[in-house]
Scaffold this motif. Sequence first.
Motif, mmCIF file in Angstrom:
data_model
loop_
_atom_site.group_PDB
_atom_site.id
_atom_site.type_symbol
_atom_site.label_atom_id
_atom_site.label_comp_id
_atom_site.label_asym_id
_atom_site.label_seq_id
_atom_site.Cartn_x
_atom_site.Cartn_y
_atom_site.Cartn_z
ATOM 1 N N GLY A 387 0.923 -1.023 -0.056
ATOM 2 C CA GLY A 387 -0.096 -0.104 0.009
ATOM 3 C C GLY A 387 1.045 1.231 0.111
ATOM 4 N N PHE A 388 1.903 1.221 0.968
ATOM 5 C CA PHE A 388 2.793 2.685 0.955
ATOM 6 C C PHE A 388 3.614 2.534 -0.377
ATOM 7 C CE2 PHE A 388 2.346 2.255 5.633
ATOM 8 C CZ PHE A 388 1.958 3.657 5.818
ATOM 9 N N MET A 389 3.747 1.519 -1.029
ATOM 10 C CA MET A 389 4.632 1.490 -2.228
ATOM 11 C C MET A 389 3.760 2.242 -3.284
ATOM 12 S SD MET A 389 6.519 -1.697 -4.046
ATOM 13 C CE MET A 389 7.319 -2.175 -2.651
ATOM 14 N N CYS A 390 2.497 1.757 -3.236
ATOM 15 C CA CYS A 390 1.531 2.452 -4.453
ATOM 16 C C CYS A 390 1.290 3.912 -4.086
ATOM 17 C CB CYS A 390 0.313 1.746 -4.370
ATOM 18 S SG CYS A 390 0.330 0.221 -4.849
ATOM 19 N N LYS A 391 1.316 4.457 -3.039
ATOM 20 C CA LYS A 391 0.815 5.770 -2.180
ATOM 21 C C LYS A 391 2.203 6.496 -3.117
ATOM 22 C CE LYS A 391 -1.816 5.711 2.009
ATOM 23 N NZ LYS A 391 -2.661 6.994 1.433
ATOM 24 N N GLN A 392 3.424 6.087 -2.711
ATOM 25 C CA GLN A 392 4.608 6.965 -3.170
ATOM 26 C C GLN A 392 4.552 7.077 -4.584
ATOM 27 O OE1 GLN A 392 8.094 4.939 -1.519
ATOM 28 N NE2 GLN A 392 7.708 5.847 0.449
ATOM 29 N N ILE A 393 4.256 5.927 -5.392
ATOM 30 C CA ILE A 393 4.184 5.985 -6.818
ATOM 31 C C ILE A 393 3.291 7.232 -7.490
ATOM 32 C CG2 ILE A 393 3.471 4.825 -8.717
ATOM 33 C CD1 ILE A 393 4.503 2.259 -7.696
ATOM 34 N N ILE A 394 1.955 7.381 -6.630
ATOM 35 C CA ILE A 394 1.018 8.241 -6.605
ATOM 36 C C ILE A 394 1.774 9.673 -6.318
ATOM 37 C CG2 ILE A 394 -1.393 9.258 -6.601
ATOM 38 C CD1 ILE A 394 -2.052 6.082 -6.149
ATOM 39 N N ASP A 395 2.153 9.681 -5.419
ATOM 40 C CA ASP A 395 2.707 10.999 -4.936
ATOM 41 C C ASP A 395 3.804 11.631 -5.892
ATOM 42 O OD1 ASP A 395 1.002 11.180 -2.832
ATOM 43 O OD2 ASP A 395 2.513 10.478 -1.290
ATOM 44 N N MET A 396 4.820 10.402 -6.604
ATOM 45 C CA MET A 396 5.704 10.952 -7.359
ATOM 46 C C MET A 396 4.882 11.535 -8.677
ATOM 47 S SD MET A 396 8.576 10.982 -6.140
ATOM 48 C CE MET A 396 9.500 11.149 -7.384
ATOM 49 N N GLY A 397 3.843 11.028 -8.743
ATOM 50 C CA GLY A 397 3.235 11.230 -10.129
ATOM 51 C C GLY A 397 2.716 13.022 -9.864
ATOM 52 N N ARG A 398 2.142 13.055 -8.722
ATOM 53 C CA ARG A 398 1.939 14.462 -8.353
ATOM 54 C C ARG A 398 3.048 15.467 -8.548
ATOM 55 N NH1 ARG A 398 -1.671 11.755 -3.954
ATOM 56 N NH2 ARG A 398 -3.699 11.565 -4.664
ATOM 57 N N LEU A 399 4.245 15.024 -7.989
ATOM 58 C CA LEU A 399 5.170 15.771 -7.936
ATOM 59 C C LEU A 399 5.766 16.028 -9.386
ATOM 60 C CD1 LEU A 399 8.665 15.620 -5.939
ATOM 61 C CD2 LEU A 399 8.912 15.309 -8.439
ATOM 62 N N MET A 400 5.767 15.075 -10.259
ATOM 63 C CA MET A 400 6.240 15.484 -11.510
ATOM 64 C C MET A 400 5.075 16.553 -12.305
ATOM 65 S SD MET A 400 8.800 13.786 -12.162
ATOM 66 C CE MET A 400 9.048 14.175 -13.909
ATOM 67 N N TRP A 401 3.797 16.193 -11.984
ATOM 68 C CA TRP A 401 2.853 16.976 -12.680
ATOM 69 C C TRP A 401 2.882 18.486 -12.287
ATOM 70 C CZ3 TRP A 401 -1.186 20.158 -10.937
ATOM 71 C CH2 TRP A 401 -2.147 20.428 -11.947
ATOM 72 N N VAL A 402 3.302 18.844 -11.050
ATOM 73 C CA VAL A 402 3.620 20.007 -10.469
ATOM 74 C C VAL A 402 4.768 20.639 -11.084
ATOM 75 C CG1 VAL A 402 4.226 21.488 -8.444
ATOM 76 C CG2 VAL A 402 2.427 19.668 -8.108
ATOM 77 N N LYS A 403 5.851 19.790 -11.305
ATOM 78 C CA LYS A 403 7.130 19.992 -12.088
ATOM 79 C C LYS A 403 6.879 20.652 -13.403
ATOM 80 C CE LYS A 403 10.846 17.964 -9.756
ATOM 81 N NZ LYS A 403 12.071 16.826 -9.899
ATOM 82 N N GLU A 404 5.874 20.006 -14.138
ATOM 83 C CA GLU A 404 5.406 20.358 -15.392
ATOM 84 C C GLU A 404 4.989 21.740 -15.351
ATOM 85 O OE1 GLU A 404 6.217 19.151 -18.130
ATOM 86 O OE2 GLU A 404 7.006 17.149 -17.309
ATOM 87 N N HIS A 405 4.631 22.353 -14.352
ATOM 88 C CA HIS A 405 3.979 23.403 -14.395
ATOM 89 C C HIS A 405 5.093 24.528 -13.778
ATOM 90 C CE1 HIS A 405 0.159 21.138 -14.512
ATOM 91 N NE2 HIS A 405 -0.477 22.093 -14.727
ATOM 92 N N GLY A 406 6.315 24.075 -13.889
ATOM 93 C CA GLY A 406 7.175 25.225 -13.613
ATOM 94 C C GLY A 406 7.851 25.661 -12.037
ATOM 95 N N LEU A 407 7.181 24.569 -11.262
ATOM 96 C CA LEU A 407 7.518 24.769 -9.950
ATOM 97 C C LEU A 407 8.717 24.096 -9.375
ATOM 98 C CD1 LEU A 407 4.521 26.006 -10.182
ATOM 99 C CD2 LEU A 407 4.568 25.649 -7.806
ATOM 100 N N VAL A 408 9.418 24.481 -8.753
ATOM 101 C CA VAL A 408 10.636 23.610 -7.985
ATOM 102 C C VAL A 408 9.856 22.948 -6.771
ATOM 103 C CG1 VAL A 408 12.779 23.659 -6.592
ATOM 104 C CG2 VAL A 408 12.082 25.459 -8.228
ATOM 105 N N THR A 409 9.944 21.809 -6.955
ATOM 106 C CA THR A 409 9.181 20.597 -5.951
ATOM 107 C C THR A 409 9.912 19.505 -5.366
ATOM 108 O OG1 THR A 409 7.695 20.989 -7.862
ATOM 109 C CG2 THR A 409 7.302 19.256 -6.120
ATOM 110 N N GLN A 410 9.751 19.078 -4.207
ATOM 111 C CA GLN A 410 10.204 18.145 -3.308
ATOM 112 C C GLN A 410 9.466 17.087 -2.730
ATOM 113 O OE1 GLN A 410 12.859 19.633 -0.297
ATOM 114 N NE2 GLN A 410 14.733 19.691 -1.711
#
Length: 434
Positions: A387-410
């Motif tokens: 479950g945590f593995m899947c949560k982290q995959i989704i969270d990384m997807g969100r991080l990449m989406w935010v990066k595509e909008h030009g923000l610095v992200t962690q």
Amino acid sequence: MENRCKFWLPKKNRFCANAPLHNSSFCGNHTPRTAGQWIPCPIDPSHSVLQENLEGHVRRCPLLKQVQSLSTQPFYQKGVNAGKDDEQKEPETLIPTSGSFDNVTSEMKRNALYSLNISQFFDLIRKIESVHAQICKDIKDSYKIPEACGIWIKREVDRKLPFQEKHVMQQASILGNLEEFGVLESSDGKEQCGGAEVEQVEDSNGVPAVVEFGAGRGYLTQMLADCYGIGRVFLVERKSYKLKADRSLRQKESLILERLRIDIEDLNLNAVESLQGLPYVAIGKHLCGPATDLTLRCCLANQRNDDRCRDKKYLTHLGISKEEFHAITWFTSWAVDADHGSDLSDVTDFKLHPDSIGSEKEEYSGDANGVEGMARNMKAIERAKLGFMCKQIIDMGRLMWVKEHGLVTQLVKYVPATISPENHLLIARHVCHF
């Protein structure tokens, strides 16, 4: 016990603690329903009503006046943050959000998963492990207790304010990470970069405006106001709460507070008149997965860049199909259904070894409930780690989406799992140009 509802709660191993209704053994939540057809209330789908009573209920629904009042507000725009039509039709696009799949229920996801054969099930787990190893290897521990939050850590605040150590530690670390990332102004007067616009902020209170999404009672904002100073606060929450921080916040002479009782899905933040032109910091501690996605869309409504990687499909490039993503979102519930007393968030060493896979295949391959039976008999720690593995995959997807909008992200783990197993913190800011 005689004065308690007789509905047994197996997960809590006890009866419901609510008082039963008159002439009934059960409370209002657990009274067996009549044979009539129950349908969601069209005013507020969170509760249901008998179809035969619908006409009368709609006229006297307690939330009717609230909905009517909300519809006249300029910032109310039904479904504005639900996602574009192309995102809903192609859920494997940049922001992999369970909120974009409102027509796909949890039961449908579960049934689709249980329809797999054993080999397909283990192929899916291997793919999840592979994707996780590929994109989630750099999530670091970042437990920060900033000096500015010392008055809360030492309990030097108003004793009437609720104090639970684990919540205080979480809130302090969230603010500490925001300070280190440059979103909040530190006590030594560093320049701040954050909010809706990129500009140097010259405000004696440090933070011009804060918008807390899914604010609940508002105590994350309370700590931020006590420790960093805020000029204006907007608390976004669709529910009504007692014992809110609002009273304490309103006592601060230099602070202006507005509470927006609205679903994030329907909030056009750019139409909030008192926020227009103000740089702001957006925060949220109590957001579920879909609400996180709605919040990201709400905050980045003006930051969309259609010329920058618009058609890139993040999950498709990782080899994850729409059906596999549905399974991943369903697996996330496994992360929180185990004993939280142990550290279950370290998913990097989770493996189903070939030998155990082979033996389990033999045990369940002839079972009519093969995948379902095997899933139910997995060890709690295995279910939680998957479950945590899947949560982290989704969270990384969100991080990449935010990066595509030009923000610095962690994306970091902001507290140890012993404090909270839900310990991921997504931070983003605009690029500073000072």
